[in-house]
Enzyme design. Structure first.
Site, PDB file in Angstrom:
ATOM      1  N   PHE A 109       0.820  -1.225   0.000  1.00 40.65           N
ATOM      2  CA  PHE A 109       0.000   0.000   0.000  1.00 40.65           C
ATOM      3  C   PHE A 109       0.844   1.260   0.000  1.00 40.65           C
ATOM      4  CE2 PHE A 109       0.752  -0.185   4.570  1.00 40.65           C
ATOM      5  CZ  PHE A 109       0.813   1.148   4.926  1.00 40.65           C
ATOM      6  N   LYS A 110       2.106   1.128   0.401  1.00 40.10           N
ATOM      7  CA  LYS A 110       2.933   2.334   0.520  1.00 40.10           C
ATOM      8  C   LYS A 110       3.137   3.032  -0.818  1.00 40.10           C
ATOM      9  CE  LYS A 110       4.790   1.175   4.945  1.00 40.10           C
ATOM     10  NZ  LYS A 110       4.344  -0.222   5.161  1.00 40.10           N
ATOM     11  N   ASP A 111       2.941   2.306  -1.913  1.00 43.30           N
ATOM     12  CA  ASP A 111       3.042   2.944  -3.228  1.00 43.30           C
ATOM     13  C   ASP A 111       2.025   4.081  -3.382  1.00 43.30           C
ATOM     14  OD1 ASP A 111       5.118   1.372  -4.328  1.00 43.30           O
ATOM     15  OD2 ASP A 111       3.706  -0.231  -4.801  1.00 43.30           O
ATOM     16  N   MET A 114       3.709   6.978  -1.722  1.00 38.72           N
ATOM     17  CA  MET A 114       5.044   7.302  -2.205  1.00 38.72           C
ATOM     18  C   MET A 114       5.022   7.789  -3.648  1.00 38.72           C
ATOM     19  SD  MET A 114       7.552   7.350  -0.284  1.00 38.72           S
ATOM     20  CE  MET A 114       7.715   6.089   0.946  1.00 38.72           C
TER      21      MET A 114
END
Ligand SMILES: *Cc1c(COP(=O)(O)O)cnc(C)c1O
Length: 459
Positions: A109-111, A114
């Site tokens: 999910f960090k995409d 980011m």
């Protein structure tokens, strides 16, 4: 929109300032001085709209940017997510849904945050004609997401510290195989909390910070939290909000993702229960149960991105629970640093318990959940998601429950294979990951040595 530090001693900044600063100069985290509320009609209008449109509506009031500037950045950021819905929902049970947040370039999910940050930073740096140095600590997923977002960008050097030997092979290779010269993967001899402490120490060294143009993209960065608010709106409106409430369960480590849910609720999204799900590194669950926030050692688990005892973003929730009292928050954080823990006041605990509930899953429960869900539904869960699903099942109620599926199962193939007997395959676009050469520098848990390495590399 103005931003204030949770420790009350740093100057207020605008959105761009808060984003570029990351950690405030008093050691605190930036939060908006007030949280804008959306009209129920504005929320209702999000149902069925493209993710990018929802993102624009949610983020616009926080950024102070006009749509002509913000919309193309959002478009470019989410073009990197390899699914037309960006964050699709899948049904697990009559009233239980998975929110798949793993269709981005690094399969976690960090995409979502980011990729957006990469676009925002590039835009700001191009306007200012300045250079920055990004230094981040990662328990595995943040680092690769940062590297994917910043690789090859002009005017940005990107250093990522990860705990040597404590990230999965896929996670490590995602950080060590990019070939761009502005990407530096550093394997630190220590655990994630050591990495995070090293980054904090560099930020608190103001001369160093200014010399290298230090910038944080860790989950403390307000712009990241903001990007994550969007998918709560997208999911809840797809399931009937604002006309009916929705619950969310969030596999939690650093408290960033779940704090984004709290923000969504403050903005007017009817979130009924907001559930903290922890693995056996359960400081947040123990805090909710006892009111005492106390560190224990970090035990490695099959959900390594949640193997955390210093949950940075919890400071934002504390600040809010203490009625935005920066002095009280600073005192607690000081106690945490000196004594390894603190007691939360009764009033603040009551506020936290009104906003959050919590549960935990042991390693056996996590494995059993992966196996059972595969058998009964055919869905293959990553171990972090399985922690969430197990806790969510205990919280079942009237309102639909959405569990955030935080990573793709192929990112944690050993744990998934052990539980299901089948090794999950990487998506075709990264099938050659294990054939690419790795580039990594091992570093001791020594802040001064890391600082001099950074200064040499950017000279
Ligand atoms: C980072 C991460 C988490 C924890 O998210 P926080 O925002 O740190 O609470 C959970 N699952 C996965 C797969 C992650 O990468």
């Amino acid at each position: 929109m103005r931003y204030q530090s949770t420790r009350g001693q740093a100057p207020e900044l605008d959105f761009e300032g808060a984003m570029l600063t990351g950690l405030a100069r008093d050691g605190g985290l930036y939060v908006p001085t007030e949280i804008p509320r959306l009209d129920p009609s504005e929320i209702a209008a999000m149902a069925g709209r493209p993710y990018e449109e929802v993102a624009l509506t949610v983020m616009r009031p926080f950024t102070g940017m006009d749509d002509a500037r913000l919309a193309p950045l959002i478009e470019r950021a989410y073009a990197a997510i390899d699914h037309p819905a960006r964050a699709p929902l899948r049904q697990l049970a009559p009233c239980h849904f998975l929110l798949e947040l793993f269709h981005g370039p690094t399969l976690a999910f960090k995409d979502f945050a980011m990729q957006l940050i990469g676009q925002l930073f590039q835009d700001v740096m191009a306007r200012r004609g300045e250079r920055i140095t990004i230094v981040g600590a990662t328990s595995g997923d943040t680092g690769s997401a940062a590297i994917e977002a910043f690789r090859g960008l002009d005017n940005v050097e990107c250093f990522i510290l990860f705990p040597h030997g404590r990230v999965s092979d896929v996670q490590r290779r995602q950080m060590t195989t990019p070939t761009e010269a502005n990407v530096h993967a550093l394997a630190l001899h220590g655990d994630f909390d050591d990495c995070q402490a090293a980054v904090k120490a560099m930020f608190n060294d103001h001369p160093f910070r200014d010399r290298v143009g230090l910038t944080a993209v860790n989950s403390i960065n307000w712009a990241r939290v903001l990007a994550q608010v969007v998918y709560y709106f997208a999911a809840a409106t797809a399931l009937g909000a604002p006309h009916r409430p929705v619950c969310f369960t969030v596999p939690t480590g650093n408290f960033g993702d779940i704090f984004a849910g709290w923000v969504a609720r403050q903005m007017g999204l009817p979130i009924d229960r907001l559930v903290i799900a922890t693995n056996r590194n359960d400081i947040l669950h123990r805090t909710m149960a006892s009111g005492a926030h106390r560190k224990q050692g970090v035990a490695p688990t099959i959900s390594p991105s949640m193997d955390i005892q210093v949950s940075s973003n919890f400071e934002r929730a504390l600040f809010m629970a203490y009625g935005r009292d920066g002095r009280a928050t600073a005192q607690l954080m000081d106690e945490l640093a000196r004594e390894g823990g603190f007691q939360i006041s009764q009033g603040a605990m009551q506020a936290l318990r009104e906003d959050f509930v919590s549960g935990r899953a042991s390693e056996d429960e996590t494995r059993a959940t992966i196996a059972r869900i595969a058998r009964t539904t055919g869905e293959i869960l990553c171990p972090h998601t399985a922690v969430g699903v197990k806790v969510a099942e205990e919280m079942a109620g009237e309102a639909p429950m959405v569990t955030l599926a935080t990573a793709h199962p192929a990112k944690f193939p050993d744990a998934v294979e052990a539980a299901t007997g089948t090794r999950p395959a990487l998506p075709a676009r990264m099938a050659d990951l294990f054939d690419r050469p790795e580039r990594v520098t091992e570093v001791a848990n020594d802040v001064a040595a890391i600082q001099s390495l950074i200064e040499k590399r950017i000279a």
